[in-house]
Scaffold this active site. Structure first.
Site, PDB file in Angstrom:
ATOM      1  N   SER A  97       1.074  -1.055  -0.269  1.00 37.82           N
ATOM      2  CA  SER A  97      -0.215   0.097   0.005  1.00 37.82           C
ATOM      3  C   SER A  97       0.766   1.253  -0.007  1.00 37.82           C
ATOM      4  O   SER A  97       1.408   1.699  -1.233  1.00 37.82           O
ATOM      5  CB  SER A  97      -1.124  -0.104   0.976  1.00 37.82           C
ATOM      6  OG  SER A  97      -1.777   0.695   0.963  1.00 37.82           O
ATOM      7  N   ASP A 227     -10.352  -4.517  -4.621  1.00 37.82           N
ATOM      8  CA  ASP A 227      -9.414  -3.860  -3.500  1.00 37.82           C
ATOM      9  C   ASP A 227     -10.090  -2.513  -3.866  1.00 37.82           C
ATOM     10  O   ASP A 227     -10.593  -1.438  -4.621  1.00 37.82           O
ATOM     11  CB  ASP A 227      -8.212  -3.702  -4.302  1.00 37.82           C
ATOM     12  CG  ASP A 227      -7.380  -2.820  -3.085  1.00 37.82           C
ATOM     13  OD1 ASP A 227      -7.978  -2.145  -2.474  1.00 37.82           O
ATOM     14  OD2 ASP A 227      -6.081  -3.172  -2.749  1.00 37.82           O
ATOM     15  N   HIS A 256      -7.512  -5.340   0.430  1.00 43.86           N
ATOM     16  CA  HIS A 256      -6.958  -4.842  -0.098  1.00 43.86           C
ATOM     17  C   HIS A 256      -6.087  -5.018   1.469  1.00 43.86           C
ATOM     18  O   HIS A 256      -4.542  -5.767   0.195  1.00 43.86           O
ATOM     19  CB  HIS A 256      -6.460  -3.479   0.392  1.00 43.86           C
ATOM     20  CG  HIS A 256      -5.637  -2.693   0.180  1.00 43.86           C
ATOM     21  ND1 HIS A 256      -5.199  -2.061  -0.542  1.00 43.86           N
ATOM     22  CD2 HIS A 256      -5.267  -1.512   1.614  1.00 43.86           C
ATOM     23  CE1 HIS A 256      -3.607  -1.414  -0.105  1.00 43.86           C
ATOM     24  NE2 HIS A 256      -4.440  -0.736   0.943  1.00 43.86           N
TER      25      HIS A 256
END
Length: 276
Positions: A97, A227, A256
């Site tokens: 991320s 996601d 995610h």
């Protein structure tokens, strides 16, 4: 946890697991988390013979909470100083991320002279924000909403993110894990309020397009196609177009937070990539 001191006197704490003579892997975490979010991968890779280093980004976890410098350039420079301080070479960098943005900006600012391989896991590059040049991104109102939630009640914000879209627990038929939710909340609350607030701008508005073009090492991109935080089309698939030699692995139905929800699969994919 051991630590280093950056040039602007910020203490960066890090874990150093596995054999000290093993090939080096560095794991860079997401927002608003810390190095603990990588524990399942870190233990697996250390058990496989790798020296695994996972740091708490400035303002997060056990590291210092500076008022300034909560941006991708500082994050990347902190990573460079960690690598230099430990005299690491042939490092495989994995970023989850926001951490994917950190390692990408590291390549853009510091090159790949000390890098062996690169991994982007549910990563934010090339650009999360919707612009005229990036119509597939998310509108600024999404990030303004996160900022508003952080100022109003960031504890509730973290609970809502973790119990909803982050792990896909808001999907029909999903079985929420209270442990994952609690861990996300706890890690988020250890971060500095100002630091995690500023980081929203850092991960959403930084354009990594030119940084990605400098990827000249074997690259793995892993992204879930469900996601809801960092949509795959604007992130994983867009990064693949900018790094044509990269291997893109799509986790069908993956949310995610695949470092937890798909930990076993991700662990083996990362190990196979490292061994290839």
């Amino acid at each position: 946890m051991p630590s280093i001191l950056t040039r602007d006197n910020v203490e960066i704490h890090y874990k150093d697991w596995g054999p000290k003579d093993g090939p080096v892997v560095i794991l860079s975490h997401g927002w608003p988390l810390n190095a603990d979010s990588w524990d399942r991968q870190a233990m697996f890779l250390a058990d496989a013979g790798y020296r695994v280093i996972a740091h708490d980004r400035r303002g997060h976890g056990r590291s210092s909470q500076p008022w300034d410098g909560n941006d991708m350039d500082h994050y990347a420079d902190d990573l460079a100083q960690l690598i230099q301080a430990l005299d690491l070479h042939e490092v495989s960098l994995f970023g989850f991320s926001t951490g994917g943005g950190e390692i990408t900006r590291y390549v853009g600012r510091h090159g790949t002279g000390r890098v062996a391989k690169l991994g982007l896991i549910s990563a934010v590059p090339p650009l999360m924000l919707k612009t005229d040049a990036n119509p597939g991104g998310l509108p600024i109102e999404v990030f303004d909403g996160i900022r508003a939630g952080s100022l109003a009640d960031r504890s509730k914000l973290y609970q809502d993110i973790a119990s909803g879209p982050f792990f896909g627990f808001n999907r029909p038929g999903a079985t929420p894990s209270q442990g994952m939710i609690d861990a996300f909340w706890f890690q988020g609350m250890t971060g500095g309020h100002k630091n995690t607030f500023d980081s929203i701008k850092a991960f959403s508005e930084t354009d990594f397009t030119e940084d990605l073009k400098k990827f000249d090492r074997p690259t793995l991109i892993v992204h879930g196609d469900d996601d809801q935080i960092v949509p795959i089309d604007a992130a994983g698939r867009a990064s693949k177009r900018l790094v044509p030699h990269a291997e893109l692995k799509v986790y069908e139905g993956g949310p995610h937070g695949i470092t937890d929800t798909h930990a076993d699969r991700l662990n083996h994919d990362m190990l196979a990539f490292l061994q290839s």
